[in-house]
Scaffold this motif. Structure first.
Motif, PDB file in Angstrom:
ATOM      1  N   THR A  71      38.284  -8.407  -2.173  1.00 37.50           N
ATOM      2  CA  THR A  71      38.971  -7.873  -0.998  1.00 37.50           C
ATOM      3  C   THR A  71      38.066  -6.929  -0.214  1.00 37.50           C
ATOM      4  O   THR A  71      37.403  -6.066  -0.786  1.00 37.50           O
ATOM      5  CB  THR A  71      40.247  -7.126  -1.412  1.00 37.50           C
ATOM      6  OG1 THR A  71      41.133  -8.043  -2.064  1.00 37.50           O
ATOM      7  CG2 THR A  71      40.961  -6.526  -0.205  1.00 37.50           C
ATOM      8  N   VAL A  72      38.066  -7.096   1.121  1.00 35.87           N
ATOM      9  CA  VAL A  72      37.341  -6.207   2.027  1.00 35.87           C
ATOM     10  C   VAL A  72      38.336  -5.700   3.070  1.00 35.87           C
ATOM     11  O   VAL A  72      38.929  -6.494   3.797  1.00 35.87           O
ATOM     12  CB  VAL A  72      36.170  -6.931   2.720  1.00 35.87           C
ATOM     13  CG1 VAL A  72      35.442  -5.982   3.676  1.00 35.87           C
ATOM     14  CG2 VAL A  72      35.193  -7.499   1.691  1.00 35.87           C
ATOM     15  N   VAL A  73      38.532  -4.397   3.134  1.00 36.91           N
ATOM     16  CA  VAL A  73      39.435  -3.779   4.105  1.00 36.91           C
ATOM     17  C   VAL A  73      38.588  -3.176   5.215  1.00 36.91           C
ATOM     18  O   VAL A  73      37.673  -2.398   4.951  1.00 36.91           O
ATOM     19  CB  VAL A  73      40.307  -2.685   3.454  1.00 36.91           C
ATOM     20  CG1 VAL A  73      41.210  -2.021   4.495  1.00 36.91           C
ATOM     21  CG2 VAL A  73      41.142  -3.254   2.313  1.00 36.91           C
ATOM     22  N   VAL A  74      38.881  -3.552   6.458  1.00 35.27           N
ATOM     23  CA  VAL A  74      38.165  -3.005   7.619  1.00 35.27           C
ATOM     24  C   VAL A  74      39.191  -2.301   8.498  1.00 35.27           C
ATOM     25  O   VAL A  74      40.159  -2.919   8.947  1.00 35.27           O
ATOM     26  CB  VAL A  74      37.460  -4.110   8.426  1.00 35.27           C
ATOM     27  CG1 VAL A  74      36.692  -3.500   9.600  1.00 35.27           C
ATOM     28  CG2 VAL A  74      36.516  -4.912   7.536  1.00 35.27           C
ATOM     29  N   GLN A  75      38.976  -1.005   8.740  1.00 34.41           N
ATOM     30  CA  GLN A  75      39.917  -0.232   9.555  1.00 34.41           C
ATOM     31  C   GLN A  75      39.180   0.711  10.480  1.00 34.41           C
ATOM     32  O   GLN A  75      37.977   0.942  10.349  1.00 34.41           O
ATOM     33  CB  GLN A  75      40.865   0.552   8.660  1.00 34.41           C
ATOM     34  CG  GLN A  75      42.001  -0.282   8.076  1.00 34.41           C
ATOM     35  CD  GLN A  75      43.223   0.560   7.841  1.00 34.41           C
ATOM     36  OE1 GLN A  75      43.218   1.458   7.037  1.00 34.41           O
ATOM     37  NE2 GLN A  75      44.289   0.265   8.567  1.00 34.41           N
ATOM     38  N   GLY A  76      39.938   1.307  11.417  1.00 30.39           N
ATOM     39  CA  GLY A  76      39.378   2.276  12.338  1.00 30.39           C
ATOM     40  C   GLY A  76      39.014   1.665  13.672  1.00 30.39           C
ATOM     41  O   GLY A  76      39.247   0.485  13.931  1.00 30.39           O
ATOM     42  N   THR A  80      39.589  -5.581  12.710  1.00 26.64           N
ATOM     43  CA  THR A  80      40.150  -4.840  11.590  1.00 26.64           C
ATOM     44  C   THR A  80      41.076  -5.753  10.806  1.00 26.64           C
ATOM     45  O   THR A  80      41.584  -6.744  11.322  1.00 26.64           O
ATOM     46  CB  THR A  80      40.928  -3.610  12.079  1.00 26.64           C
ATOM     47  OG1 THR A  80      41.961  -4.034  12.973  1.00 26.64           O
ATOM     48  CG2 THR A  80      40.024  -2.623  12.787  1.00 26.64           C
ATOM     49  N   GLY A  81      41.291  -5.431   9.550  1.00 25.43           N
ATOM     50  CA  GLY A  81      42.191  -6.240   8.744  1.00 25.43           C
ATOM     51  C   GLY A  81      41.851  -6.204   7.273  1.00 25.43           C
ATOM     52  O   GLY A  81      40.994  -5.444   6.821  1.00 25.43           O
ATOM     53  N   VAL A  82      42.546  -7.029   6.537  1.00 26.63           N
ATOM     54  CA  VAL A  82      42.302  -7.220   5.108  1.00 26.63           C
ATOM     55  C   VAL A  82      41.709  -8.605   4.945  1.00 26.63           C
ATOM     56  O   VAL A  82      42.360  -9.607   5.245  1.00 26.63           O
ATOM     57  CB  VAL A  82      43.597  -7.082   4.286  1.00 26.63           C
ATOM     58  CG1 VAL A  82      43.331  -7.340   2.820  1.00 26.63           C
ATOM     59  CG2 VAL A  82      44.203  -5.689   4.476  1.00 26.63           C
ATOM     60  N   PHE A  83      40.473  -8.680   4.508  1.00 24.91           N
ATOM     61  CA  PHE A  83      39.749  -9.941   4.388  1.00 24.91           C
ATOM     62  C   PHE A  83      39.353 -10.178   2.936  1.00 24.91           C
ATOM     63  O   PHE A  83      39.422  -9.272   2.099  1.00 24.91           O
ATOM     64  CB  PHE A  83      38.476  -9.902   5.256  1.00 24.91           C
ATOM     65  CG  PHE A  83      38.726  -9.558   6.697  1.00 24.91           C
ATOM     66  CD1 PHE A  83      39.010 -10.545   7.623  1.00 24.91           C
ATOM     67  CD2 PHE A  83      38.689  -8.243   7.131  1.00 24.91           C
ATOM     68  CE1 PHE A  83      39.248 -10.235   8.955  1.00 24.91           C
ATOM     69  CE2 PHE A  83      38.921  -7.912   8.452  1.00 24.91           C
ATOM     70  CZ  PHE A  83      39.204  -8.914   9.371  1.00 24.91           C
ATOM     71  N   THR A  84      38.935 -11.388   2.661  1.00 24.05           N
ATOM     72  CA  THR A  84      38.333 -11.692   1.370  1.00 24.05           C
ATOM     73  C   THR A  84      36.985 -12.344   1.614  1.00 24.05           C
ATOM     74  O   THR A  84      36.752 -12.950   2.660  1.00 24.05           O
ATOM     75  CB  THR A  84      39.215 -12.630   0.522  1.00 24.05           C
ATOM     76  OG1 THR A  84      39.534 -13.791   1.284  1.00 24.05           O
ATOM     77  CG2 THR A  84      40.495 -11.956   0.100  1.00 24.05           C
ATOM     78  N   LEU A 141      36.329  -3.605  -4.728  1.00 29.86           N
ATOM     79  CA  LEU A 141      36.961  -3.518  -3.418  1.00 29.86           C
ATOM     80  C   LEU A 141      35.967  -2.883  -2.456  1.00 29.86           C
ATOM     81  O   LEU A 141      35.300  -1.907  -2.804  1.00 29.86           O
ATOM     82  CB  LEU A 141      38.227  -2.668  -3.482  1.00 29.86           C
ATOM     83  CG  LEU A 141      38.842  -2.202  -2.151  1.00 29.86           C
ATOM     84  CD1 LEU A 141      39.497  -3.362  -1.430  1.00 29.86           C
ATOM     85  CD2 LEU A 141      39.849  -1.074  -2.376  1.00 29.86           C
ATOM     86  N   VAL A 142      35.848  -3.431  -1.243  1.00 27.91           N
ATOM     87  CA  VAL A 142      34.972  -2.863  -0.216  1.00 27.91           C
ATOM     88  C   VAL A 142      35.841  -2.359   0.929  1.00 27.91           C
ATOM     89  O   VAL A 142      36.727  -3.075   1.408  1.00 27.91           O
ATOM     90  CB  VAL A 142      33.961  -3.900   0.311  1.00 27.91           C
ATOM     91  CG1 VAL A 142      33.052  -3.276   1.363  1.00 27.91           C
ATOM     92  CG2 VAL A 142      33.137  -4.481  -0.838  1.00 27.91           C
TER      93      VAL A 142
END
Length: 318
Positions: free
Chosen positions: A149-154, A80-84, A45-46
């Motif tokens: 899965t790659v989660v980008v937040q902030g 931002t979001g949840v990507f693959t 997971l990233v």
């Protein structure tokens, strides 16, 4: 894209969790740390924190790497979001920006957002991609596969931990535009696994919208109302790993919640969530190691949603 930054190759490898944690706290622009032996196997997971301009890599729920990043500058904000990871190309060149090199590119959206090696001046400077140190990008490329899965937040500009922007990307894993489809009036949940048959699940639990959205390879396959009783304003990520030969939900130690790392999810946490029984049973049957749950205050809809009462509900089991 700047390759003259002397920090882009300043990396180190750690051999123990305490040493790794110390190095993360002291990373400067362009620096990275890699500790693959801390968790030698398991789903990857990233997590990219735009507020702190840092990327963290987890394997089997344990942090194994961290690097400073440079995300999208003003006018080119990284979504931002949840990507693959949709595509991998070690020698990719940009079709938009003068054939610029994008080494070890890992595509997150078909409209141009990716992880790749790039300039690291210590502030957001890209056109939307997440720039990584060159050697770090190469190491990461070697341990990922399509569907990770790659989660980008902030928020890189205002350093907010959450955002009211929708987490859902407007493109699916085939590059097709996707229109937001809220639940119909009175509809408690929707489940369409035939839209994407293979790959780990990414599940978004929106405390703000009281909704749960299930994605597979970036395609929404399920959506449900929920009751989320959690007043923690921060975000949490939970991932399904294998421990002692059995599946187990564990916390991922995000920035600000590093003490969570590797901690098993207990019944008290799960009791904060109530789902329609039919939806819960369908999701549970589809879970495999590598599935990820993001619990966030960010929205999963285009606008505030109608509140619906959860009828015949069930709380998830540990």
């Amino acid at each position: 894209m700047c390759w003259t930054n002397p920090g882009f190759a300043q990396g180190a490898k750690a051999t123990s969790p305490p040493e790794f944690a110390r190095r993360i706290e002291n990373l400067k622009p362009g620096q990275w740390v890699w500790a693959p032996t801390v968790a030698p196997s398991g789903p990857v997971l990233v997590y990219v924190d735009l507020s702190k301009q840092i990327a963290l890599v987890y394997r089997n729920g344990v942090r194994i790497a961290a690097a400073t990043v440079s995300s999208g500058k003003d006018g080119y904000a990284t979504p931002t979001g949840v990507f693959t990871i949709l595509q991998k190309d070690a020698k990719h060149r940009s079709s938009t920006y003068n054939n610029a090199p994008m080494p070890y590119q890992q595509r997150l959206t078909w409209d141009g957002v990716a992880l790749h090696a790039g300039g690291l001046p210590g502030y957001p400077e890209s056109h939307g991609c997440v720039h990584l140190p060159y050697e770090f990008a190469r190491e990461l490329f070697s341990i990922t596969k399509l569907g990770v899965t790659v989660v980008v937040q902030g928020d890189a500009a205002t350093h907010m931990r959450t955002s009211e922007n929708s987490l859902l990307t407007p493109f699916n894993n085939r590059g097709e535009a996707v229109e937001h489809q809220p639940l119909a009036g009175g509809e408690q949940y929707r489940w369409k696994p035939e839209l994407e048959r293979e790959g780990p699940l990414s599940i978004i639990v929106s405390k703000l919208d009281q909704r749960v959205v299930v994605l597979r390879n970036g395609t929404e396959i399920g959506r449900s109302i929920a009751e989320v009783n959690d007043d923690d304003p921060g975000s949490h990520v939970i991932t399904l790993v294998t421990q002692g030969g059995k599946p187990q939900w564990v916390f991922v130690g995000l920035p600000g919640h590093s003490d969570d790392e590797g901690r098993a999810v207990d019944e008290a946490v799960l009791n904060r969530l109530r789902l329609p029984r039919g939806f819960y049973e369908k999701v549970k049957a589809a879970l495999t190691p590598g599935a990820t749950i993001l619990i966030t205050d960010s929205r999963v809809g285009a606008e505030p949603l109608e509140h619906l009462t959860v009828i015949d509900a069930v709380r998830p089991a540990p």
